[in-house]
Design a protein around this motif. Sequence first.
Motif, PDB file in Angstrom:
ATOM      1  N   GLU B  57      -5.373   1.807  14.376  1.00 61.17           N
ATOM      2  CA  GLU B  57      -4.736   0.981  13.347  1.00 61.17           C
ATOM      3  C   GLU B  57      -3.318   1.442  13.019  1.00 61.17           C
ATOM      4  O   GLU B  57      -2.725   0.957  12.047  1.00 61.17           O
ATOM      5  CB  GLU B  57      -5.613   0.978  12.084  1.00 61.17           C
ATOM      6  CG  GLU B  57      -6.979   0.356  12.342  1.00 61.17           C
ATOM      7  CD  GLU B  57      -7.832   0.209  11.085  1.00 61.17           C
ATOM      8  OE1 GLU B  57      -7.422   0.710  10.023  1.00 61.17           O
ATOM      9  OE2 GLU B  57      -8.909  -0.415  11.186  1.00 61.17           O
ATOM     10  N   PHE B  59       0.731   1.761  13.301  1.00 63.62           N
ATOM     11  CA  PHE B  59       1.851   0.950  13.792  1.00 63.62           C
ATOM     12  C   PHE B  59       3.121   1.770  13.986  1.00 63.62           C
ATOM     13  O   PHE B  59       4.107   1.249  14.496  1.00 63.62           O
ATOM     14  CB  PHE B  59       2.120  -0.232  12.844  1.00 63.62           C
ATOM     15  CG  PHE B  59       2.715   0.186  11.523  1.00 63.62           C
ATOM     16  CD1 PHE B  59       1.902   0.574  10.474  1.00 63.62           C
ATOM     17  CD2 PHE B  59       4.093   0.206  11.340  1.00 63.62           C
ATOM     18  CE1 PHE B  59       2.454   0.982   9.257  1.00 63.62           C
ATOM     19  CE2 PHE B  59       4.648   0.610  10.123  1.00 63.62           C
ATOM     20  CZ  PHE B  59       3.815   0.997   9.081  1.00 63.62           C
ATOM     21  N   ILE B  60       3.120   3.049  13.589  1.00 64.76           N
ATOM     22  CA  ILE B  60       4.278   3.881  13.938  1.00 64.76           C
ATOM     23  C   ILE B  60       4.018   4.467  15.318  1.00 64.76           C
ATOM     24  O   ILE B  60       2.911   4.371  15.862  1.00 64.76           O
ATOM     25  CB  ILE B  60       4.571   4.965  12.874  1.00 64.76           C
ATOM     26  CG1 ILE B  60       3.481   6.039  12.827  1.00 64.76           C
ATOM     27  CG2 ILE B  60       4.766   4.333  11.489  1.00 64.76           C
ATOM     28  CD1 ILE B  60       3.868   7.249  11.945  1.00 64.76           C
ATOM     29  N   THR B 132      11.185   5.096  12.421  1.00 65.83           N
ATOM     30  CA  THR B 132      10.244   5.185  13.527  1.00 65.83           C
ATOM     31  C   THR B 132      10.181   3.842  14.222  1.00 65.83           C
ATOM     32  O   THR B 132      10.400   2.795  13.609  1.00 65.83           O
ATOM     33  CB  THR B 132       8.829   5.583  13.048  1.00 65.83           C
ATOM     34  OG1 THR B 132       7.954   5.629  14.173  1.00 65.83           O
ATOM     35  CG2 THR B 132       8.267   4.573  12.048  1.00 65.83           C
ATOM     36  N   HIS B 134       8.296   0.794  15.618  1.00 62.65           N
ATOM     37  CA  HIS B 134       7.003   0.137  15.406  1.00 62.65           C
ATOM     38  C   HIS B 134       6.390  -0.217  16.762  1.00 62.65           C
ATOM     39  O   HIS B 134       7.091  -0.705  17.648  1.00 62.65           O
ATOM     40  CB  HIS B 134       7.178  -1.144  14.593  1.00 62.65           C
ATOM     41  CG  HIS B 134       7.403  -0.912  13.131  1.00 62.65           C
ATOM     42  ND1 HIS B 134       6.997  -1.778  12.156  1.00 62.65           N
ATOM     43  CD2 HIS B 134       8.000   0.122  12.469  1.00 62.65           C
ATOM     44  CE1 HIS B 134       7.344  -1.320  10.965  1.00 62.65           C
ATOM     45  NE2 HIS B 134       7.958  -0.168  11.128  1.00 62.65           N
ATOM     46  N   ARG B 137       0.087  -2.665  16.622  1.00 63.68           N
ATOM     47  CA  ARG B 137      -1.025  -2.184  15.822  1.00 63.68           C
ATOM     48  C   ARG B 137      -2.282  -2.767  16.459  1.00 63.68           C
ATOM     49  O   ARG B 137      -2.431  -3.991  16.527  1.00 63.68           O
ATOM     50  CB  ARG B 137      -0.844  -2.706  14.395  1.00 63.68           C
ATOM     51  CG  ARG B 137      -1.650  -1.991  13.357  1.00 63.68           C
ATOM     52  CD  ARG B 137      -1.244  -2.436  11.953  1.00 63.68           C
ATOM     53  NE  ARG B 137      -1.578  -1.412  10.981  1.00 63.68           N
ATOM     54  CZ  ARG B 137      -1.201  -1.430   9.700  1.00 63.68           C
ATOM     55  NH1 ARG B 137      -0.443  -2.421   9.251  1.00 63.68           N
ATOM     56  NH2 ARG B 137      -1.545  -0.465   8.884  1.00 63.68           N
ATOM     57  N   THR B 139      -5.335  -2.971  15.575  1.00 64.86           N
ATOM     58  CA  THR B 139      -6.448  -3.202  14.643  1.00 64.86           C
ATOM     59  C   THR B 139      -7.486  -4.199  15.155  1.00 64.86           C
ATOM     60  O   THR B 139      -8.685  -3.971  15.028  1.00 64.86           O
ATOM     61  CB  THR B 139      -5.892  -3.701  13.298  1.00 64.86           C
ATOM     62  OG1 THR B 139      -4.887  -2.775  12.875  1.00 64.86           O
ATOM     63  CG2 THR B 139      -6.971  -3.805  12.250  1.00 64.86           C
ATOM     64  N   GLN B 140      -7.024  -5.307  15.715  1.00 64.84           N
ATOM     65  CA  GLN B 140      -7.987  -6.326  16.143  1.00 64.84           C
ATOM     66  C   GLN B 140      -8.152  -6.371  17.667  1.00 64.84           C
ATOM     67  O   GLN B 140      -8.727  -7.319  18.189  1.00 64.84           O
ATOM     68  CB  GLN B 140      -7.599  -7.691  15.555  1.00 64.84           C
ATOM     69  CG  GLN B 140      -7.758  -7.679  14.023  1.00 64.84           C
ATOM     70  CD  GLN B 140      -7.544  -9.010  13.352  1.00 64.84           C
ATOM     71  OE1 GLN B 140      -6.582  -9.701  13.663  1.00 64.84           O
ATOM     72  NE2 GLN B 140      -8.426  -9.367  12.425  1.00 64.84           N
ATOM     73  N   ARG B 141      -7.705  -5.313  18.313  1.00 64.90           N
ATOM     74  CA  ARG B 141      -7.920  -5.233  19.764  1.00 64.90           C
ATOM     75  C   ARG B 141      -9.322  -4.675  20.026  1.00 64.90           C
ATOM     76  O   ARG B 141      -9.490  -3.589  20.576  1.00 64.90           O
ATOM     77  CB  ARG B 141      -6.828  -4.374  20.411  1.00 64.90           C
ATOM     78  CG  ARG B 141      -5.448  -5.030  20.399  1.00 64.90           C
ATOM     79  CD  ARG B 141      -5.406  -6.284  21.275  1.00 64.90           C
ATOM     80  NE  ARG B 141      -5.826  -6.009  22.638  1.00 64.90           N
ATOM     81  CZ  ARG B 141      -5.008  -5.556  23.598  1.00 64.90           C
ATOM     82  NH1 ARG B 141      -3.733  -5.373  23.348  1.00 64.90           N
ATOM     83  NH2 ARG B 141      -5.468  -5.323  24.804  1.00 64.90           N
ATOM     84  N   TYR B 142     -10.315  -5.436  19.635  1.00 63.49           N
ATOM     85  CA  TYR B 142     -11.697  -4.992  19.808  1.00 63.49           C
ATOM     86  C   TYR B 142     -12.073  -4.900  21.287  1.00 63.49           C
ATOM     87  O   TYR B 142     -13.099  -4.312  21.624  1.00 63.49           O
ATOM     88  CB  TYR B 142     -12.659  -5.914  19.060  1.00 63.49           C
ATOM     89  CG  TYR B 142     -12.561  -5.777  17.568  1.00 63.49           C
ATOM     90  CD1 TYR B 142     -13.122  -4.680  16.923  1.00 63.49           C
ATOM     91  CD2 TYR B 142     -11.891  -6.718  16.800  1.00 63.49           C
ATOM     92  CE1 TYR B 142     -13.023  -4.534  15.557  1.00 63.49           C
ATOM     93  CE2 TYR B 142     -11.792  -6.578  15.422  1.00 63.49           C
ATOM     94  CZ  TYR B 142     -12.369  -5.484  14.812  1.00 63.49           C
ATOM     95  OH  TYR B 142     -12.271  -5.345  13.440  1.00 63.49           O
ATOM     96  N   ASP B 143     -11.253  -5.480  22.134  1.00 65.89           N
ATOM     97  CA  ASP B 143     -11.484  -5.277  23.570  1.00 65.89           C
ATOM     98  C   ASP B 143     -11.188  -3.827  23.968  1.00 65.89           C
ATOM     99  O   ASP B 143     -11.614  -3.389  25.027  1.00 65.89           O
ATOM    100  CB  ASP B 143     -10.631  -6.255  24.381  1.00 65.89           C
ATOM    101  CG  ASP B 143      -9.173  -6.235  23.987  1.00 65.89           C
ATOM    102  OD1 ASP B 143      -8.854  -6.070  22.779  1.00 65.89           O
ATOM    103  OD2 ASP B 143      -8.310  -6.377  24.866  1.00 65.89           O
ATOM    104  N   TYR B 145     -11.835  -1.311  21.694  1.00 65.40           N
ATOM    105  CA  TYR B 145     -12.528  -0.533  20.666  1.00 65.40           C
ATOM    106  C   TYR B 145     -13.698   0.225  21.286  1.00 65.40           C
ATOM    107  O   TYR B 145     -14.710  -0.359  21.685  1.00 65.40           O
ATOM    108  CB  TYR B 145     -13.032  -1.499  19.595  1.00 65.40           C
ATOM    109  CG  TYR B 145     -13.517  -0.863  18.315  1.00 65.40           C
ATOM    110  CD1 TYR B 145     -12.666  -0.749  17.223  1.00 65.40           C
ATOM    111  CD2 TYR B 145     -14.817  -0.388  18.180  1.00 65.40           C
ATOM    112  CE1 TYR B 145     -13.097  -0.187  16.028  1.00 65.40           C
ATOM    113  CE2 TYR B 145     -15.260   0.186  16.994  1.00 65.40           C
ATOM    114  CZ  TYR B 145     -14.395   0.274  15.933  1.00 65.40           C
ATOM    115  OH  TYR B 145     -14.827   0.834  14.741  1.00 65.40           O
ATOM    116  N   SER B 146     -13.581   1.551  21.331  1.00 67.95           N
ATOM    117  CA  SER B 146     -14.676   2.347  21.893  1.00 67.95           C
ATOM    118  C   SER B 146     -15.719   2.630  20.815  1.00 67.95           C
ATOM    119  O   SER B 146     -15.469   2.479  19.623  1.00 67.95           O
ATOM    120  CB  SER B 146     -14.128   3.654  22.448  1.00 67.95           C
ATOM    121  OG  SER B 146     -13.690   4.477  21.389  1.00 67.95           O
TER     122      SER B 146
END
Lengths: 358, 358, 358, 358
Positions: B57, B59-60, B132, B134, B137, B139-143, B145-146
């Motif tokens: 999650e 974004f930096i 920094t 960007h 992010r 967050t919703q890359r559930y593909d 998500y381990s």
Amino acid sequence: MTDFVPTPTLPAPDIVRCAYMEIVVTDLARSREFYVGVLGLHVTEEDESTIYLRSLEEFIHHNLVLRQGPVAAVAAFAYRVKSPAEVDAAEAYYKELGCRTERRTEGFTKGIGDSVRVEDPLGFPYEFFYETEHVERLTQRYDLYSAGELVRLDHFNQVTPDVPRGRKYLEDLGFRVSEDIQDSNGVTYAAWLHRKQTVHDTALTGGDGPRMHHVAFATHEKHNIIQICDKMGALRISDRIERGPGRHGVSNAFYLYILDPDGHRIEIYTQDYYTGDPDNPTVTWDVHDNQRRDWWGNPVVPSWYTEASLVLDLDGNPQPVIARTDASEMAVTVGADGFSYTRQPGGEDKGFKVGAQL
Amino acid sequence: MTDFVPTPTLPAPDIVRCAYMEIVVTDLARSREFYVGVLGLHVTEEDESTIYLRSLEEFIHHNLVLRQGPVAAVAAFAYRVKSPAEVDAAEAYYKELGCRTERRTEGFTKGIGDSVRVEDPLGFPYEFFYETEHVERLTQRYDLYSAGELVRLDHFNQVTPDVPRGRKYLEDLGFRVSEDIQDSNGVTYAAWLHRKQTVHDTALTGGDGPRMHHVAFATHEKHNIIQICDKMGALRISDRIERGPGRHGVSNAFYLYILDPDGHRIEIYTQDYYTGDPDNPTVTWDVHDNQRRDWWGNPVVPSWYTEASLVLDLDGNPQPVIARTDASEMAVTVGADGFSYTRQPGGEDKGFKVGAQL
Amino acid sequence: MTDFVPTPTLPAPDIVRCAYMEIVVTDLARSREFYVGVLGLHVTEEDESTIYLRSLEEFIHHNLVLRQGPVAAVAAFAYRVKSPAEVDAAEAYYKELGCRTERRTEGFTKGIGDSVRVEDPLGFPYEFFYETEHVERLTQRYDLYSAGELVRLDHFNQVTPDVPRGRKYLEDLGFRVSEDIQDSNGVTYAAWLHRKQTVHDTALTGGDGPRMHHVAFATHEKHNIIQICDKMGALRISDRIERGPGRHGVSNAFYLYILDPDGHRIEIYTQDYYTGDPDNPTVTWDVHDNQRRDWWGNPVVPSWYTEASLVLDLDGNPQPVIARTDASEMAVTVGADGFSYTRQPGGEDKGFKVGAQL
Amino acid sequence: MTDFVPTPTLPAPDIVRCAYMEIVVTDLARSREFYVGVLGLHVTEEDESTIYLRSLEEFIHHNLVLRQGPVAAVAAFAYRVKSPAEVDAAEAYYKELGCRTERRTEGFTKGIGDSVRVEDPLGFPYEFFYETEHVERLTQRYDLYSAGELVRLDHFNQVTPDVPRGRKYLEDLGFRVSEDIQDSNGVTYAAWLHRKQTVHDTALTGGDGPRMHHVAFATHEKHNIIQICDKMGALRISDRIERGPGRHGVSNAFYLYILDPDGHRIEIYTQDYYTGDPDNPTVTWDVHDNQRRDWWGNPVVPSWYTEASLVLDLDGNPQPVIARTDASEMAVTVGADGFSYTRQPGGEDKGFKVGAQL
């Protein structure tokens, strides 16, 4: 080395599953607070001396009987058989084995009908019954569902000095071994045996016996078990958390061991695997594999190996405890034994748990 | 007893949160296998000597920098400040404190702009930056998500000999104490301090220092942490699970401590609580409360108290380690000390953990 | 198109977070059964006309006040500010905006001290306070932890006809937008705004207003939300489950919407993300993206768009409801509109939900 | 009304469990991406025309065979029997029933030995086998464990016009009914039947048939199912989520229905209950009970009732589909039928789902 176990000629009774345990507790109110107040088991009925408890998804009268008595002990390991006739089969079977048996058509506990109890060849009080009162199955009573809800009785675990002898007896009785722990010298330290399609209905743990090592209840998910720990912390009885939570190597289940007010050990258990195929592969673990008892390598506390509950004979007297003469699993694995490993020896260096270098 | 800490007259820089740690590892490929292969951190970019990693999650640009070097150590504890001007404020603040500082407008690590690094009064290499790059992010890359996904950098933990001195320094710097551990003699053993609205951005653990005790990443749920244990078991590196999983007394978080290939300690952490109100209640724990470190009373392994990572000065040399002179938490609590308790003393008997009677 | 909102010259009060909502219910006993019996909120105190409730991890006096009254409505959206002086700041701020205000040094509800209530430019009854009675924070009272435990008040959601106007007002008040929903014609359908470091303390939903869309409580994990559904099924009040559970596109949180006995909508919510950095990226969703409201593409039920609770003025009378004149999100997205898509149009074919072809 | 089903005189084959399904797909690469890429099933082996897949805890060669072909359909519902001799029993049994059978000692699919396939009395291609190649059981391969891991094949579901007729046939074959859906006129809409100790190995759904309604895989926990939804959202294929996730009334399992690239329906399923006792109580649901299909009262989408996969005869040609003549569950329950209820009628008012008032 294995004592003689007579090979029965009569057919074994057709056992469905482990069904309930009757335990003697020394302070019924205190035990009620533990099993009902802390663990949330459901009271089917109770009177001044006895409480009948069941897990959420059970439809037979009870999975656990608490009976007030002078000495903490186990009065019965009760199995359900497939039909009324199988109670006759059980009685005949044990009589042929030369065991003491007692038949009660009205049952030994409320809610259970025609039953036979036996003092089995290992010294344990086994019961076999079919008839039982059906009670409300609370499966969808989510209004009663606690955060650490126990949903099924899963298995028993028995301490016996001679595991191969016990294994032969249980295999004759129709159980199948799903997993065991051995060493390269041929010593067997423990075995898991099942009738229903899970890893076990009972297991044999090598040690001074006959004693009851634990009785296990299942939860739906892992977080339910964590909640039980959290609640015991909140109640400031974390000293009754004996071992875990952790992931078993054997059985692959997520587990926790806790102690009731009399020291009877309860396992909370979830997510082992299906064993119903006739050729279900048996898994044998090396006693020196650090991950056999806890997949994460967390050490087994000594009390888990040494402490267990007495069991009663059919007169209600504790059975004498016979010492194990084979090597003990604790002796060969706890402390810097120099033989246990995390990775297979050879090729890679052995790994030792950093936190365990006491 | 607390060494002098000068009270600054300049305003402290406005710190947002702990943002990243830069660590030196001795075998970059082996560390990559651990942080990417085992833990699943996401690579923002990498070259032959350095790998920039972030949690799902974030974004930096990164939360963790692995840099190949000769000695395993920590090169920077980096905090993000609220604006570019706060980097100036940080530089001025530490100069007034008499600390060595180094300013780099192009940043010390890729993806980070104008920054100042300092050797702080406790001997730690602190960095402050706002600018920094960007990045996506996830967050919703559930593909991606381990099962044991790490979603946020949560906090640092620093070992220092004199906790009250460190606490004063960090409170001056704008941190607020959420919890601490003390004894009835007024010795402070540890303190947790935050800027963002969680229990901590950093904590002070009493011991020989300056050293880095651990860096912590958060998961969404408890089962994600259990999966990390299970995976380390499957990979036969369970000996790198040092402590846990368990429930902290302090912070109430569910936790796990593991060790990277250089022995740098990583905590996996989930579900502490909101601390954003100005009068958020501070919780003080008694060092003899068996549930302070583990709510279930499971013992802290000695290595957790004694082992920690070196930290570097601004020339890249390890800071000398100063011994703690106050009582050590391990000495007063591990083993049969006779003072630790599960329940408050008085009224009820003290309870001791059955499994811990070594 | 946006109505005039005067730009304030005075500094906005420094808001910490949404803190509690006061709602009027028409049958207090029935509402108590819902909020305490079904949802398990904890009673701080209660009398014949009013119940003060809090979530598990709260340490201020309450998060929800149920007050018996003739018309179901919302009496206050209460925010906590950073210090007592900020209550003065709030009063001055709204006076400058020309809003009606009422100051009560003894507070409007028990357990809360000096407060100001205002009829804000959008017609909502907002309250600002700092002083409050601290009560037991139940964070580690796992003996009270229900399977569907609500641990924090998370946010409010308000229906207003002109979202850009409301957004300007709230941004002036110091809120920051984390996410919004727009279309390619520049119509804004909804916006999420925060003070604390989560996705929102309040959100604006475009529709006839001022009305209260919902108030949201957080759980620790997703299974806690599923348990609430399961329990409502067991109690045979599943018809009060309005929408969900599901995964929001906006906010990424796992969610559920249920209705209290008066039709006040409650969201149960878990696992959005950290927004505390000053440059936290704002996410804008296309109103035609089928996954914006539900990441799995499950349809929003019409009642969710049309139903909401009245809000009261400072005399306790319902505010008149003004119709939205911009396009409504329901009109442009529910049914076979021909414009909504699962995948970005162009390149791939649009996807439509198979089960939704009514 | 039920067509004649001959009562067999020969003993039924002793079936252990549903074991695998063979399905024909029209684009093998696209199907591989779905079953392996999205769902994470494990490839035992594959060639140009066929892929053999298994779930994590399986030790037989496969649970699912994908075979490239011109028409999407199901080629076999395969059951494992208790011994090699039971394949003979199956062949004799179906021959006596007058069914077409085909015996192949080398098996119909790789990794399976001596088998018989039949066109059963309902028109379905059933297979019975015992011999199979054992493969690595991946139970503890947590290094391969994805966040949405499928661990077991759970059951089949078949669409047939005459459910009582199908039920009699399956009960003769040794299946036992765990649950069913009926109305007060004696119409049966669906029935669940099991051999292993779960709610079902197969179910009958009333409708035009023979067709395959779905094949179901089990996960360990509910969050695994939610992850599959989240991942399908991330891949922008949420339009292939047909129904759910939800809690079934029937079976009490947590469920999800998704569609593969050919429209074959897959259920993801977890946590039904133990059915192994001989007197396991049968649960009958009223077709007008709004919670029978979804315990939370969420509506069943029409496609779930109307769409299903063709099945093949032993020559590989699609079986003709016979229309259901009894009342259809969709017709009597979807929309404002005026008869469905959330609470038992009488006493309390009927409750209707607020969100469903289309």
